[in-house]
Design a protein around this motif. Structure first.
Motif, PDB file in Angstrom:
ATOM      1  N   LYS A   1     -15.508   4.376 -15.432  1.00  0.00           N
ATOM      2  CA  LYS A   1     -15.954   3.263 -14.580  1.00  0.00           C
ATOM      3  C   LYS A   1     -14.941   2.974 -13.488  1.00  0.00           C
ATOM      4  O   LYS A   1     -15.292   2.834 -12.306  1.00  0.00           O
ATOM      5  N   VAL A   2     -13.675   2.875 -13.870  1.00  0.00           N
ATOM      6  CA  VAL A   2     -12.614   2.593 -12.900  1.00  0.00           C
ATOM      7  C   VAL A   2     -12.554   3.691 -11.839  1.00  0.00           C
ATOM      8  O   VAL A   2     -12.417   3.416 -10.642  1.00  0.00           O
ATOM      9  N   ARG A   3     -12.675   4.925 -12.279  1.00  0.00           N
ATOM     10  CA  ARG A   3     -12.605   6.040 -11.329  1.00  0.00           C
ATOM     11  C   ARG A   3     -13.783   5.988 -10.355  1.00  0.00           C
ATOM     12  O   ARG A   3     -13.622   6.206  -9.145  1.00  0.00           O
ATOM     13  N   LYS A   4     -14.972   5.687 -10.861  1.00  0.00           N
ATOM     14  CA  LYS A   4     -16.145   5.615  -9.985  1.00  0.00           C
ATOM     15  C   LYS A   4     -16.005   4.507  -8.941  1.00  0.00           C
ATOM     16  O   LYS A   4     -16.360   4.691  -7.770  1.00  0.00           O
ATOM     17  N   ILE A   5     -15.491   3.360  -9.353  1.00  0.00           N
ATOM     18  CA  ILE A   5     -15.290   2.250  -8.409  1.00  0.00           C
ATOM     19  C   ILE A   5     -14.246   2.634  -7.366  1.00  0.00           C
ATOM     20  O   ILE A   5     -14.422   2.395  -6.164  1.00  0.00           O
ATOM     21  N   PHE A   6     -13.155   3.236  -7.807  1.00  0.00           N
ATOM     22  CA  PHE A   6     -12.109   3.674  -6.891  1.00  0.00           C
ATOM     23  C   PHE A   6     -12.677   4.655  -5.871  1.00  0.00           C
ATOM     24  O   PHE A   6     -12.420   4.531  -4.662  1.00  0.00           O
ATOM     25  N   TYR A   7     -13.464   5.622  -6.343  1.00  0.00           N
ATOM     26  CA  TYR A   7     -14.063   6.613  -5.438  1.00  0.00           C
ATOM     27  C   TYR A   7     -14.964   5.926  -4.418  1.00  0.00           C
ATOM     28  O   TYR A   7     -14.960   6.274  -3.230  1.00  0.00           O
ATOM     29  N   TRP A   8     -15.774   4.959  -4.869  1.00  0.00           N
ATOM     30  CA  TRP A   8     -16.716   4.307  -3.958  1.00  0.00           C
ATOM     31  C   TRP A   8     -15.972   3.539  -2.866  1.00  0.00           C
ATOM     32  O   TRP A   8     -16.316   3.643  -1.685  1.00  0.00           O
ATOM     33  N   ILE A   9     -14.965   2.777  -3.254  1.00  0.00           N
ATOM     34  CA  ILE A   9     -14.216   2.016  -2.244  1.00  0.00           C
ATOM     35  C   ILE A   9     -13.500   2.978  -1.302  1.00  0.00           C
ATOM     36  O   ILE A   9     -13.463   2.759  -0.081  1.00  0.00           O
ATOM     37  N   ASP A  10     -12.941   4.042  -1.838  1.00  0.00           N
ATOM     38  CA  ASP A  10     -12.254   5.020  -0.992  1.00  0.00           C
ATOM     39  C   ASP A  10     -13.203   5.610   0.055  1.00  0.00           C
ATOM     40  O   ASP A  10     -12.808   5.838   1.200  1.00  0.00           O
ATOM     41  N   ALA A  11     -14.456   5.830  -0.337  1.00  0.00           N
ATOM     42  CA  ALA A  11     -15.422   6.451   0.574  1.00  0.00           C
ATOM     43  C   ALA A  11     -16.085   5.462   1.524  1.00  0.00           C
ATOM     44  O   ALA A  11     -16.549   5.856   2.602  1.00  0.00           O
ATOM     45  N   ASN A  12     -16.121   4.178   1.159  1.00  0.00           N
ATOM     46  CA  ASN A  12     -16.922   3.224   1.917  1.00  0.00           C
ATOM     47  C   ASN A  12     -16.144   2.108   2.601  1.00  0.00           C
ATOM     48  O   ASN A  12     -16.718   1.379   3.417  1.00  0.00           O
ATOM     49  N   VAL A  13     -14.863   1.956   2.276  1.00  0.00           N
ATOM     50  CA  VAL A  13     -14.063   0.885   2.876  1.00  0.00           C
ATOM     51  C   VAL A  13     -12.880   1.501   3.613  1.00  0.00           C
ATOM     52  O   VAL A  13     -12.154   2.329   3.062  1.00  0.00           O
ATOM     53  N   GLN A  14     -12.716   1.095   4.846  1.00  0.00           N
ATOM     54  CA  GLN A  14     -11.636   1.624   5.683  1.00  0.00           C
ATOM     55  C   GLN A  14     -10.438   0.684   5.661  1.00  0.00           C
ATOM     56  O   GLN A  14     -10.596  -0.535   5.753  1.00  0.00           O
ATOM     57  N   TYR A  15      -9.241   1.277   5.556  1.00  0.00           N
ATOM     58  CA  TYR A  15      -8.041   0.428   5.627  1.00  0.00           C
ATOM     59  C   TYR A  15      -7.933  -0.165   7.027  1.00  0.00           C
ATOM     60  O   TYR A  15      -8.095   0.522   8.035  1.00  0.00           O
ATOM     61  N   HIS A  16      -7.630  -1.477   7.062  1.00  0.00           N
ATOM     62  CA  HIS A  16      -7.548  -2.172   8.344  1.00  0.00           C
ATOM     63  C   HIS A  16      -6.636  -3.375   8.176  1.00  0.00           C
ATOM     64  O   HIS A  16      -6.765  -4.127   7.210  1.00  0.00           O
ATOM     65  N   ALA A  17      -5.717  -3.571   9.103  1.00  0.00           N
ATOM     66  CA  ALA A  17      -4.839  -4.736   9.051  1.00  0.00           C
ATOM     67  C   ALA A  17      -5.664  -6.014   9.107  1.00  0.00           C
ATOM     68  O   ALA A  17      -6.694  -6.068   9.790  1.00  0.00           O
ATOM     69  N   GLU A  18      -5.208  -7.033   8.378  1.00  0.00           N
ATOM     70  CA  GLU A  18      -5.947  -8.283   8.299  1.00  0.00           C
ATOM     71  C   GLU A  18      -5.202  -9.427   8.979  1.00  0.00           C
ATOM     72  O   GLU A  18      -3.991  -9.355   9.196  1.00  0.00           O
ATOM     73  N   GLU A  19      -5.957 -10.479   9.291  1.00  0.00           N
ATOM     74  CA  GLU A  19      -5.347 -11.713   9.727  1.00  0.00           C
ATOM     75  C   GLU A  19      -4.656 -12.364   8.523  1.00  0.00           C
ATOM     76  O   GLU A  19      -4.807 -11.920   7.390  1.00  0.00           O
ATOM     77  N   THR A  20      -3.889 -13.403   8.778  1.00  0.00           N
ATOM     78  CA  THR A  20      -3.182 -14.055   7.686  1.00  0.00           C
ATOM     79  C   THR A  20      -4.144 -14.506   6.596  1.00  0.00           C
ATOM     80  O   THR A  20      -5.243 -15.004   6.871  1.00  0.00           O
ATOM     81  N   TYR A  21      -3.752 -14.308   5.353  1.00  0.00           N
ATOM     82  CA  TYR A  21      -4.637 -14.615   4.232  1.00  0.00           C
ATOM     83  C   TYR A  21      -5.042 -16.088   4.164  1.00  0.00           C
ATOM     84  O   TYR A  21      -6.088 -16.418   3.609  1.00  0.00           O
TER      85      TYR A  21
END
Length: 311
Positions: free
Chosen positions: A142-162
Motif C-alpha cells: 500500500k505504501v509503495r503504491k501511494i508513493f508511486y502515485w504521488i511521484d507520478a502525479n505531483v510535481q515538486y514546487h516551492a511553496e509560499e510560507t506555511y
C-alpha cells in the motif's frame, strides 16, 4: 546562530527577548546528541525533553534549546547561539513484502485519523486512495503504491510560507504540486486513509554540499516499526534496481538532522505569542515582551561540520 536586529519597534532597555532554537532528537539513526555550548548562558539554557517514541509521541515532538536575554541597549543586535553534536547513521532495513504484518489488534486509531486542517480526508483524496490501493491488503505494498502515485502525479514546487496555507493535503491534491512538507503531508493523509499509520518528521539535510531544511514522513509497518518515507525525493528512477529505485520508501541516508517528530507542537517553555511558523520548526522562534518577532526581524545561520570523514 540567530541574530535579532537592533531597534525593533517597541524595543527598550529592559525588554525581554525569548528565543527557541532547534535541537536534535535522540532517535533511531541519530544518537549521542550533546549540547556543547550556548549563549547567552544566564539564565542557563533549557533543553526541551527528548520526544518519547510510541503510538503517541511524548516529550517535545519539536525539540528546542530555550534562551533569553534582557535588553540593555536597544541600538545593538542580540545574538543567540548554540553548538551541538550528534552521530548520524543511514537507515536501511531489509524490507520484504511477505514479511509485512497487519497492525496489532490493540493499535487503536493512533496516527490513522484526519487532523484538520492539514491532514484532511476529502472525498477526492479518499476516492483516489481507493483507486490506488484497489484490493491490496499488504501494508508495505500500500505504501509503495501511494508513493508511486504521488511521484507520478505531483510535481515538486516551492511553496509560499506555511502560515498562509489553509490545508497542505488539500492544496497538494488540487494543484498537483508542492514542496517537501506539502508532498509529505499528502502521503501521510493517503496512508492513513489506506489504514497505514503515518506521521510527520522534519529537520535539515546535512549533505556536504547544499544542506537545507527539509520535511519527510514516516509510516508504521510491522515488524519493522516506523519507516522513513521521503516522498519529495521520489523514485531514484535512473536505476532499474528496486533496491536503489525505491530507496526512499522505508530507508534514509545519513545526511539528516532530525528536530521534529510531529508538526505544530507546543514549544518548551510555551511561547506566549503566535509562531512565525505554526507547523514546521527548523530555524527558530523569537518573541519580545510577549510579541512575536517575524522573520524580517532576525537572521539565522547554520554551519554544519562533519567531525569524522566519510567512509
Amino acid at each position: 546562530t540567530l541574530t535579532v536586529d537592533p531597534n525593533r519597534p517597541g524595543e527598550k532597555a529592559g525588554s525581554l527577548i525569548r528565543c527557541w532554537l532547534p535541537f536534535p532528537q535522540d532517535y533511531r539513526q541519530q544518537q549521542d546528541v550533546k549540547l556543547v555550548s550556548a549563549t547567552p548562558d544566564d539564565p542557563k539554557p533549557f533543553i526541551a525533553p527528548n520526544a518519547v517514541d510510541g503510538k503517541v509521541i511524548g516529550g517535545a515532538p519539536q525539540r528546542t534549546v530555550y534562551l533569553e536575554h534582557r535588553v540593555t541597549d536597544p541600538t545593538k543586535p542580540v545574538t543567540f547561539s548554540e553548538v551541538f553534536e550528534y552521530t548520524s547513521y543511514a537507515y536501511y532495513p531489509v524490507l520484504k513484502d511477505e514479511l509485512a504484518q497487519q497492525l496489532p489488534a490493540d493499535w487503536g486509531n493512533a496516527d490513522l485519523e484526519q487532523r484538520l486542517p492539514h491532514i484532511a480526508f476529502s472525498p477526492e483524496i479518499k476516492k483516489t486512495v481507493a483507486e490506488i490501493i484497489g484490493n491490496e491488503t499488504n501494508p508495505l505494498k500500500k505504501v509503495r503504491k501511494i508513493f508511486y502515485w504521488i511521484d507520478a502525479n505531483v510535481q515538486y514546487h516551492a511553496e509560499e510560507t506555511y502560515s498562509v496555507m489553509p490545508s497542505f493535503s488539500l492544496s497538494c491534491m488540487s494543484t498537483r504540486k508542492g514542496d517537501c512538507g506539502v508532498m509529505s503531508t499528502l502521503f501521510i493523509t493517503m496512508a492513513r486513509i489506506a489504514g497505514v499509520p503515518a506521521r510527520w518528521q522534519s529537520g535539515w539535510e546535512t549533505k556536504p554540499v547544499g544542506n537545507s531544511n527539509h520535511d519527510w514522513a514516516e509510516a508504521y509497518i510491522a515488524p519493522w516499526g516506523w519507516l522513513p518515507i521521503d516522498q519529495s525525493y521520489g523514485l531514484q528512477s535512473e536505476s532499474s534496481d528496486p533496491k536503489i529505485r525505491d530507496f526512499y520508501i522505508g530507508h534514509q541516508d545519513s545526511y539528516r538532522m532530525i528536530f521534529s517528530l510531529d508538526y505544530g507542537s507546543p514549544l518548551f517553555p510555551p511561547k506566549k505569542s503566535l509562531r512565525s511558523e505554526p507547523a514546521d520548526f527548523q530555524v527558530g522562534e523569537v518573541e519580545m515582551d510577549g510579541r512575536n518577532l517575524y522573520y524580517d526581524d532576525w537572521d539565522y545561520d547554520m554551519n554544519i561540520n562533519w567531525l569524522t570523514p566519510e567512509k
